[in-house]
Scaffold this active site. Structure first.
Site, PDB file in Angstrom:
ATOM      1  N   GLU A 212       0.852  -1.284  -0.104  1.00 30.97           N
ATOM      2  CA  GLU A 212       0.078   0.025   0.216  1.00 30.97           C
ATOM      3  C   GLU A 212       0.896   1.291   0.001  1.00 30.97           C
ATOM      4  OE1 GLU A 212      -2.631  -0.236   3.626  1.00 30.97           O
ATOM      5  OE2 GLU A 212      -2.517  -2.534   3.423  1.00 30.97           O
ATOM      6  N   GLU A 323      -9.961   5.945   3.400  1.00 29.53           N
ATOM      7  CA  GLU A 323     -10.140   5.269   4.627  1.00 29.53           C
ATOM      8  C   GLU A 323     -10.101   6.132   5.823  1.00 29.53           C
ATOM      9  OE1 GLU A 323      -8.380   1.577   7.295  1.00 29.53           O
ATOM     10  OE2 GLU A 323      -7.639   1.703   5.060  1.00 29.53           O
TER      11      GLU A 323
END
Length: 410
Positions: A212, A323
């Site tokens: 990520e 997120e």
């Protein structure tokens, strides 16, 4: 004599009252608690010695960070048993086909580099971790790691809320996107707000593999509200493996101009100038390692393929989006913002975006997305919209303010 006897009696009674009224603390509170605190501090300082490597130069950033220039072969990655004694890999000979590398200019994307001081060749810039940084974490064991959670697929995750676009159902060898950078308000020190790419493989259980990269605001990890460039990896769904940035042995940095975990500058402003960064992650066909590119063609480094199980072969899902953590610490939904803090409907200059979304295929080619899907856990709090045009290709707008009355996010 009577007066002396009376005084003695009064003194005796006073002492008795004092003895009765003074609480007696348990021995373990007075003796063992300080010992435990000292042991904790020793463990923290030992850990800091392990991750803060000797530097040949230190640069003071305007935001207070200290950036240590560490010899490349001494960075934390080389503490890994499989990397001890190894050398940095040479950059891949080829980037993915369709990647525009004609304008690979060196730009200043981070606060620490605004002074034009750079780390020397042969070193890598590493943000120094402090005792205070570690003490903000819930424990030394969890420092530098994401909270254990279910990973978003197409169901909701406890405490973590997403607004993401994703593709799956094929074999993927990387992804690329431009992401504009904001400074979302994070209203609880144990929450965060991030925008990133996820490259994912494995089942959505204990063997999940991810790499990520993106930007995040995390007061717990960094101690402030700046958006910072970050990386992450895990091979067991965030349980015991992996970490942020260079806080464990794993990611190998090769670049002397980018400090992972350092603040990004400038940032986008509402109805004002927009600033975005380009991020690409792809699997080198020759050696199989996952490489990371940041900005205008700057190779940051790589995740060695041996770290992973499923990602040794390919990814099965790519995600783009935001997120946040919703701790509900006050009994209602958090006001922590995602992206710009405005809903996707507001569009350019107001909402946060990802543009030029692409994936890398088996032939090391960057391709437009097929069957892009969108999902938002709580669209009244944070939502997402997609589009396509000749300039931005596939793109998304996403984000929101969190708790609000207008859309009944409570």
């Amino acid at each position: 004599m009577a007066s002396s006897s009376s005084s003695s009696s009064i003194f005796f009674i006073f002492v008795c009252i004092l003895l009765v009224s003074v609480p007696v603390e348990p021995k373990n509170e007075t003796v063992f608690k300080p010992v435990e605190e000292l042991k904790k501090l020793k463990r923290i300082r030992d850990h800091l010695k392990k991750i803060n490597k000797p530097s040949v130069k230190t640069i003071q950033s305007p935001d207070g960070d200290l950036i240590d220039c560490v010899l490349s072969h001494l960075q934390p990655a080389f503490d890994h048993p499989k990397l001890k004694g190894q050398k940095l890999l040479e950059p891949p000979l080829e980037r993915p086909k369709g990647h525009n590398s004609s304008d690979e200019t060196i730009n200043t994307f981070q606060l620490w580099a605004e002074s034009n001081e750079l780390c020397p060749e042969g070193t890598v810039p590493i943000r120094r971790t402090t005792e205070t940084d570690v003490l903000r974490a819930s424990s030394l064991k969890r420092f530098g790691r994401k909270i254990i959670r279910r990973v978003r697929r197409d169901t909701t995750s406890d405490a973590h809320e997403h607004a993401v676009a994703f593709v799956n159902g094929d074999k993927y060898y990387g992804a690329k996107a431009g992401i504009n950078v904001w400074t979302p308000a994070v209203t609880n020190p144990y929450e965060f707000s991030l925008s990133q790419l996820w490259v994912i493989s494995g089942s959505f259980g204990k063997d999940l593999n991810t790499v990520e990269a993106g930007w995040q605001v995390s007061p717990e990890l960094y101690g402030d509200g700046y958006p910072r460039f970050f990386t992450y990896w895990t091979t067991d769904a965030y349980q015991t493996t992996g970490c942020y940035n260079l806080l464990c042995s794993g990611f190998v940095q090769t670049n002397n101009r980018i400090a992972i975990g350092a603040a990004i500058s400038p940032r986008s402003s509402y109805k004002g100038k927009q600033f975005d960064i380009s991020i690409m992650i792809w699997k080198d066909p020759k050696h199989g390692h996952w490489w990371l590119e940041f900005g205008s063609g700057l190779l940051v480094g790589y995740w060695p393929s041996f770290l992973f199980s499923h990602l040794q072969r390919h990814a099965s899902m790519i995600q783009f989006g935001g997120e946040i953590v919703n701790s509900r610490s006050r009994g209602h939904h958090t006001r922590t913002q995602m992206g710009s803090g405005h809903f996707a409907d507001e569009g350019f200059g107001k909402a946060s975006y990802f543009r030029n979304l692409k994936v890398v295929d088996w032939d090391n080619s960057l391709l437009p997305l097929r069957n892009l899907r969108l999902t938002a856990d709580h669209p009244n709090c944070y939502n997402i919209k997609s589009g396509k045009n000749n300039v931005w290709g596939d793109y998304i707008y996403y984000g929101g303010p969190g708790r609000n009355i207008r859309r009944h996010c409570q």
